[in-house]
Design a protein around this motif. Structure first.
Motif, short mmCIF file in Angstrom:
data_model
loop_
_atom_site.label_atom_id
_atom_site.label_comp_id
_atom_site.label_asym_id
_atom_site.label_seq_id
_atom_site.Cartn_x
_atom_site.Cartn_y
_atom_site.Cartn_z
N TYR A 75 -4.30 -0.37 10.43
CA TYR A 75 -5.07 0.73 9.81
C TYR A 75 -5.04 2.00 10.66
CZ TYR A 75 -7.56 -2.64 6.73
OH TYR A 75 -7.91 -3.59 5.82
N SER B 158 -9.11 8.58 4.59
CA SER B 158 -8.59 7.20 4.52
C SER B 158 -9.05 6.50 3.25
CB SER B 158 -9.04 6.41 5.75
OG SER B 158 -10.44 6.34 5.76
N LEU B 159 -8.35 5.49 2.85
CA LEU B 159 -8.74 4.56 1.78
C LEU B 159 -9.12 5.28 0.49
CD1 LEU B 159 -10.79 2.37 4.20
CD2 LEU B 159 -8.75 1.61 3.05
N SER C 112 -9.15 6.10 -3.38
CA SER C 112 -8.93 5.39 -4.64
C SER C 112 -8.69 6.35 -5.80
CB SER C 112 -10.10 4.46 -4.95
OG SER C 112 -11.30 5.17 -4.87
N GLN D 237 -2.77 2.57 3.46
CA GLN D 237 -3.92 2.46 4.37
C GLN D 237 -3.58 1.64 5.60
OE1 GLN D 237 -6.50 -1.12 3.39
NE2 GLN D 237 -6.48 -0.08 1.42
N TYR E 71 0.83 -1.22 0.00
CA TYR E 71 0.00 0.00 0.00
C TYR E 71 0.86 1.26 0.00
CZ TYR E 71 -3.99 -3.01 0.71
OH TYR E 71 -4.94 -3.96 0.53
N ARG F 150 -13.42 7.98 -2.39
CA ARG F 150 -13.31 6.80 -1.54
C ARG F 150 -14.41 5.83 -1.93
NH1 ARG F 150 -14.75 7.23 3.46
NH2 ARG F 150 -13.05 5.95 4.25
N SER G 168 -19.35 5.27 -4.47
CA SER G 168 -18.17 6.01 -4.02
C SER G 168 -18.60 7.35 -3.47
CB SER G 168 -17.19 6.19 -5.18
OG SER G 168 -17.71 7.12 -6.10
N THR H 11 -4.64 8.19 3.00
CA THR H 11 -4.09 6.83 2.89
C THR H 11 -4.66 6.16 1.65
OG1 THR H 11 -5.79 5.77 4.24
CG2 THR H 11 -3.87 6.63 5.39
N THR H 12 -3.92 5.18 1.15
CA THR H 12 -4.17 4.64 -0.18
C THR H 12 -5.08 3.41 -0.17
OG1 THR H 12 -2.25 3.22 -0.01
CG2 THR H 12 -1.91 5.38 -1.00
N GLN H 13 -5.82 3.29 -1.23
CA GLN H 13 -6.62 2.08 -1.47
C GLN H 13 -6.17 1.49 -2.80
OE1 GLN H 13 -7.95 -0.45 -0.72
NE2 GLN H 13 -10.12 -0.13 -0.28
N ARG H 14 -6.28 0.18 -2.91
CA ARG H 14 -5.97 -0.48 -4.17
C ARG H 14 -6.74 0.17 -5.32
NH1 ARG H 14 -4.77 -6.61 -3.24
NH2 ARG H 14 -5.17 -5.98 -1.11
#
Lengths: 549, 262
Positions: free
Chosen positions: B126, B142-143, B145, B118, B38, B158, B164, B176-179
């Protein structure tokens, strides 16, 4: 496409023991001579050692010459107390040889994990200032305008999808240029195949022959008697391969209640229905072995081929701008079942030649041929020449094997015929009839694994969205002549279940490939009876992630 | 635009993971170490923003000497400089203790944006990203995309259940990153060569002005009591049959009678 170019004095292709020893020796020699030299090593594995697999009994002769202080440098050694036992196995029993032939004495040698050992050599190379690049595959040799002098290697593009189109993270390969390129790709390298054919380095030599080893590291209970047995190094012959198929088993004691276990199968086997992986399972189920590994758990599995042809299969060792070392150059001593020390020594001898050549700025084959001269004056020559017909004798069937071996034993390796002929492994299969013998049953997923669990425990992973790295020029041949004559041996000889026979939606037979399972052992390219499989390098970083084998 | 990326070196999940004798940690001898996946997304996103807007990318990590490898990887991908907090006092912390160190380190750096993974795939907490934002008193998303930089603000997409949501926060901010955020680039060979010459600073906890008692194992509030491996996977069973219809019928029978799933 305009590719970036990086220039070095010397480029080593492949980070096995030969090239790492070569790079280290070269740097040390250059330092001693007050010379600056830019050295790079590329390796297709994600990290150094991750594609290295061997038994392994290390004769420390070359290591002592290379790094006399290897002990102080925390060289990863598994076992120093080597006591040999050789067993002849029958289906349910065993007979311990009262006499161990001198070439199989391993006193003074060490048990190591080759993947750990290479990782260690890699870190020493880096300390000395070698540029070590894991995760980069060499995909093409580069030549000067004459097309005869090697000037470097192109690394593989990354970020290409299944259809061959660049993805958003596309990263083109670069051209690594060097005054001298050292090919140490291990057995059956994909670049030496091209360079060798183009420049004729195999001309007039006997064909290289190979063996495939399947190996596991098993953790056994601390209470296991083997940990206190009177022997620590076991070699077996006979069951399950019998006396007509060359090969045998090994079992070595390692640190931390672990053992190294493997079966080596000569790829000149004739039975098209033979499956090395099943033979490996049969070997594990033999009472001698099953008792030792009972209650154990497999920690890691892997497979690799080794080049077993010996002295008469040594290629031409130098061309303009390049030399060949290690298993790529057939340095393994099949009689002693060892190739790490000779591989390392070959790399070191090459390094000595290269430093002189680069200093004189003359890297023609005639100058680099000094490496061959050094080799012929070294202990490698002594070892390999004495064993020059040994592998051929092992390939003889039944009692003839022992007669040939005996004759060589009393004649310093000459035997009745010198040189004994060697035939290509791809030509040995006899047509297969009927069904293969039933597979070994009672696989528990802990100690006895099916192939796919084994692949899982090799840590093998490839980027899924990339072109298939296994090239099958004639797919129709697979479902016609190959199936009819040999019952698709690729589905058996591959230890990673890369090849499966399948049916199309129309109900026609079809060869299905699972390239992501590939252990990079290259048995397929060697053993395919129609030479219809070409192994190319997948995206750098893919493949097994060996750490203890 | 000055961007700080938080990275962690974690065991490769393909490695042989075994629980150590103490029952609360893993054996580290035969492990391969990689950049937390991540965090790769975070580095890539930072580089894309830098390429579009200019500025610098600084990579920050807490870890042992070996963690320098991970920072070098980020530098090889294209980041400009690295900072590693390497101190025995920093070891063994929980998410909060680690975030305290990271926040203290960030305070000394110019930053408009912080990007973090993330979660780290080793401990799956987390928490670190959010806690760093909290310590710094800046917004946290957070998370993420998809991220888009506007004037003085960042707009983030997100994924939520079934759809979304788009949110905005003023800079400086942390996300923070999400796939799916991006496809991380490869470290190129010339990039690796250049990375060797890029600055990589190593600092201790004391140099950051932190009380060693509040970080690392000493500053830990959450204590690991036990570590267990997941249950062994059962072997896959292949359903065989003469025709596709027969295979399907057998599959239905197995799912119904044996697995009792349908």
């Amino acid at each position: 496409m305009q590719r970036e170019q990086l220039e070095f004095d010397v480029l080593f292709v492949g980070a096995g023991p030969a090239n790492l020893a070569g790079a280290i020796h070269l740097k040390k020699l250059a330092q001693q001579n007050g010379r600056e030299i830019e050295v790079a090593v590329i390796e297709k594995a994600e990290s150094i050692g991750a594609h290295s697999l061997s038994g392994a009994v290390l004769d420390p002769r070359a290591l002592r010459e290379l790094l006399p202080d290897f002990r102080e440098r925390d060289c990863p050694i598994e076992e120093t107390d080597l006591r040999d036992a050789v067993f002849y196995l029958t289906a349910g029993g065993q007979f311990r040889l009262p006499y161990v032939p001198p070439y199989m004495h391993n006193e003074g040698c060490f048990i190591i994990s080759l993947s750990k050992f290479c990782a260690w050599l890699g870190s020493i190379a880096e300390e000395l200032g070698v540029n070590v690049f894991p995760g980069f595959a060499g995909v093409e040799a580069l030549y000067d305008e004459s097309g005869r002098r090697v000037i470097g290697v192109r690394t593989g593009d990354k970020g290409i999808n299944k259809e061959g189109k660049p993805k958003s993270n596309f990263e083109p390969g670069v051209d690594l240029l060097a005054k001298v390129t050292v090919f140490g790709e291990g057995p059956k390298g994909s670049l030496i195949r091209e360079v060798g054919n183009k420049l004729g380095i195999f001309t007039g030599r006997m064909p290289q022959v190979f063996e495939t080893a399947i190996k596991e590291v098993i953790e056994i209970p601390a209470s296991n008697p083997f940990l206190n047995a009177p022997f620590t190094v076991v070699h077996t012959f006979g069951y399950p391969l019998g006396l007509n198929t060359r090969g045998g088993g090994f079992l070595y004691r390692m640190k931390a209640n672990r053992v190294s276990l493997g079966l080596v199968v000569g790829l000149d086997y004739e039975d098209a229905l033979l499956e090395p992986y099943q033979e490996f399972l049969r070997f594990k189920k033999h009472p001698l072995i099953a008792d030792i590994i009972g209650g154990g758990k497999v920690l890691q599995q892997g497979a690799k081929t080794l080049a077993a042809g010996g002295w008469y299969t040594l290629p031409q060792l130098a061309v303009d701008g390049a030399v060949f070392v290690g298993d790529s150059a057939s340095m393994l001593n099949v009689q002693r079942l060892k190739g790490i020390h000779t591989a390392m020594k070959s790399g070191m001898l090459a390094a000595e030649t290269i430093l002189a050549a680069v200093t004189k700025d003359d890297v023609r084959a005639s100058v680099l041929d000094d490496y061959r001269v050094r080799l012929e004056g070294s202990w490698i020559q002594g070892e390999l020449y004495a064993a020059r017909n040994f592998g051929q004798a092992l390939s003889r069937k039944g009692v003839a094997k022992f007669i040939a071996l005996g004759a060589q034993f009393v004649s310093g390796g000459r035997g009745f015929v010198d040189p004994m002929k060697i035939s290509d492994d791809a030509d040995s299969l006899k047509p297969g009839r009927g069904a293969p013998p039933p597979p070994v049953q009672d696989l528990d997923g802990q100690l006895y694994l099916d192939k796919l669990t084994g692949v899982y425990l090799s840590g093998t992973k490839h980027e899924e969205d990339q072109p298939c790295h296994l090239v099958i020029p004639d797919a129709n041949l697979c479902v016609t002549r190959c199936w009819e004559t040999f019952r698709s041996p690729c589905t058996r000889f591959c230890p990673g279940q890369v090849y499966e026979m399948d049916t199309t939606d129309e109900g026609l037979p079809r060869l299905k490939l699972n390239p992501s399972n590939c252990l990079h052992c290259k048995t397929c390219e060697i053993k395919d009876p129609f030479k219809n499989i070409i192994w190319t390098c997948p995206e750098g970083g893919g493949g097994p992630k060996y750490s203890i084998v | 635009m000055d961007i700080v990326v938080l990275v962690k070196q974690v065991p490769d999940t393909e490695s042989l993971v075994q629980i150590a004798g103490d029952g609360v940690s893993i054996k580290k001898d035969d492990i391969k170490w990689i950049m937390n996946p991540y965090d790769e997304l975070a580095v890539e996103e930072a580089l894309r923003i830098k390429e579009a807007k200019g500025g610098t990318v600084t990579v920050l990590s807490v870890g042992a000497q070996k963690a320098q490898e991970t920072i070098r990887t980020a530098l090889a991908m294209g980041a400009d400089k690295g900072l590693l907090v390497n101190d025995p006092a920093a070891e063994g912390g929980d998410a909060l203790a680690t975030a305290r160190i990271l926040a203290a380190a960030v305070k000394n750096l110019p930053f408009d944006l912080i990007i973090a993974g993330q979660r780290a795939v080793d401990e799956d907490n987390y928490q670190v990203g959010a806690a760093v934002a909290e310590f710094l008193g800046i917004p946290h998303v957070s998370l993420v995309s998809k991220a888009e930089l506007l004037e003085g603000r960042i707009r983030c997409q997100r994924a939520v259940e079934g759809g979304s949501v788009t949110v905005e926060a003023p800079l400086p901010a942390l996300f923070t990153t999400q796939r799916g955020l991006n496809e991380p680039r490869y470290a190129s060979l010339p990039g690796i060569m250049k990375a060797k010459k890029k600055p990589l600073e190593v600092k201790t906890v004391a140099a950051l002005g932190l009380d060693p008692a509040r970080v690392g194992a000493a500053g830990r509030k959450v204590v690991v009591k036990a570590l267990r491996l997941p249950p062994e996977r059962k072997a896959v069973r292949m359903i065989a049959g003469e025709t596709p219809a027969a295979i399907a019928a057998e599959l239905v029978r197995v799912l119904h009678e044996e697995a009792r799933l349908i």
